[in-house]
Design an enzyme around this catalytic site. Structure first.
Site, PDB file in Angstrom:
ATOM      1  N   GLU A   1      12.318  24.668  67.219  1.00 33.25           N
ATOM      2  CA  GLU A   1      13.473  24.672  68.005  1.00 33.25           C
ATOM      3  C   GLU A   1      14.646  23.928  67.200  1.00 33.25           C
ATOM      4  OE1 GLU A   1      14.023  27.420  68.780  1.00 33.25           O
ATOM      5  OE2 GLU A   1      11.960  28.829  68.193  1.00 33.25           O
ATOM      6  N   LEU A   2      14.069  23.005  66.782  1.00 39.39           N
ATOM      7  CA  LEU A   2      15.776  21.659  66.780  1.00 39.39           C
ATOM      8  C   LEU A   2      15.057  20.638  66.996  1.00 39.39           C
ATOM      9  CD1 LEU A   2      18.705  23.006  64.263  1.00 39.39           C
ATOM     10  CD2 LEU A   2      16.496  22.134  63.838  1.00 39.39           C
TER      11      LEU A   2
END
Length: 430
Positions: A148-149
């Protein structure tokens, strides 16, 4: 000179949980927590709507436009499901990789939150993912994309010590402070605690650490124009044409425009009848006509001719999720934090069993989606969470998860106690 365009797609499917009843806890010889029919049906649905048609289109674009290049991060649990439910999907990704103009990035095998919970486990999962990419595609990733970065200064230095030369992150406005997201950045330079550096060195997934690491930032406005707003008839940019989008892309200047999004954007989130496939099919032709070149993350960094880069200073963890761009999507309420704490506390007991199936199951329960489904946000973010969840409510997600946890705990605690008792009984008597 026109900026480069970096197209990166995240490809992931979790293992959704079945409704394990209380009366089943502790029963049976092997743990069985996952809804196999649901997981198979969802995978095949998305394969027919997204993965197969999108990959066919990407392959045709790669064959037609010699300068076209793209990047993917394929989670380990997605690749496992390819092997279970979709060898045709896996083969279509292999064909893309065989063109030599597709880069596969590294991430945690189980799409987990281990980077913020357990450094050793984080390194181990990343190693597993690298080996999987090597086995399936014959290439070793040099760029890291966290679940999710999720990103921070500490995480960037951890990933540098693991051996990576680049990492992806969200380009958040309050951190950029008016600067462009279309440039490579660097984290502040500092040392991690010696104990952590030694731990990473023992579990490093790549041969040697990197001296420096670059950060490529998602241009969230342009990325979200495609991923979220493309079919929104109330949006001022609707309908979005490839020519208009290219004008916007060129208007920002910089070194590279980084378009990062879920691959399921094409055909699943944005259905085929919205024109999303035709839009994507048209972009490389427009870019070729206007002298715009695409590049993979590694190529973007190789093309950066400056000896230094501006600093992207991120003290608190950020992500690409929700309006806050923080970690509240996964640990924003008590049931989420309780579940996260419980699964990671089981780690030493699970690993001590040496049972490969139990360890794999424990790691599948670390997948971030389980905690995402427990989110209790409302309004716009809540609608997004509800859209992705296979359960009727966040509390149903927690109930199923807690039952799986109870069963897993019942399997590892007696085994651990038995080992301790056996070891004690074998001690020589005085």
């Amino acid at each position: 000179m026109s900026p480069l365009v970096c197209l990166y797609f995240q490809v992931h499917q979790p293992y959704r949980l079945r409704d394990l009843r209380i009366t089943e806890i502790g029963k049976g010889t092997e743990p069985d927590y996952f809804d196999h029919e649901k997981n198979r049906s969802v995978f095949r649905k998305v394969a027919e709507k997204c993965y197969l048609p999108a990959n066919r289109m990407m392959l045709s674009l790669l064959e037609r436009y010699p300068d076209f290049a793209i990047a993917y991060s394929l989670s380990g649990v997605f690749l496992d499901q390819c092997e279970e439910y979709g060898e045709d999907v896996l083969e279509s990704f292999r064909r893309l990789g065989a063109t030599g103009r597709v880069e596969f990035l590294a991430e945690t095998y189980y799409h987990s939150l281990s980077s913020i919970r357990d450094t050793e486990e984080f390194c181990e999962q990343t190693t597993l993912h690298i080996r999987k990419i090597e086995d399936l595609f014959g290439m070793t990733p040099s760029i890291f994309r966290n679940t999710e970065l999720i990103y921070s200064n500490d995480l960037a230095q951890t990933v540098r010590l693991m051996g990576f030369k680049g990492i992806l992150a969200e380009g958040t406005d309050h951190l950029l402070q008016g600067r462009s997201a279309n440039l490579p950045y660097m984290p502040p330079r500092f040392r991690l605690p010696r104990s952590k550096e030694m731990l990473i060195a023992r579990h490093r997934p790549l041969p040697q650490r990197s001296e420096n690491i670059s950060v490529l930032l998602k241009n969230y406005r342009l990325s979200d124009d495609v991923a979220f707003r493309f079919s929104d008839k109330s949006w001022v940019g609707f309908p979005l044409k490839a020519e208009t989008f290219t004008d916007w892309l060129l208007g920002g200047g910089g070194h590279s425009v980084n378009l990062f999004m879920d691959y399921e954007t094409f055909g699943e989130h944005q259905w085929e009848d919205t024109g999303i496939f035709e839009f994507l099919r048209t972009l490389p032709r427009i870019w070729q006509e206007r002298g715009v070149h695409t590049a993979t993350p590694s190529q973007v960094l190789a093309a950066w001719e400056q000896t230094t880069a501006p600093i992207y200073d991120v003290h608190s963890l950020i992500s690409w999720a929700d309006t806050e761009r923080d970690l509240s999507a996964w640990q924003g309420n008590q049931i989420q934090t309780s579940a996260l704490k419980a699964i990671h506390e089981l780690g030493p007991l699970v690993k001590a069993t040496g049972n490969a199936n139990l360890i794999n199951t424990w790691r599948k329960l670390q997948t971030s989606d389980h905690f995402y489904y427990m989110c209790t946000k409302y309004w716009n973010d809540g609608d997004v969470h509800k859209y992705f969840s296979p359960y009727d409510s966040p509390y149903e997600a927690y109930r199923r998860y807690s039952h799986a946890l109870c069963d897993l705990k019942s399997r590892v605690e007696p085994k651990q106690k038995h080992k301790q008792h056996t070891a004690h009984s074998k001690r020589p008597k005085s």
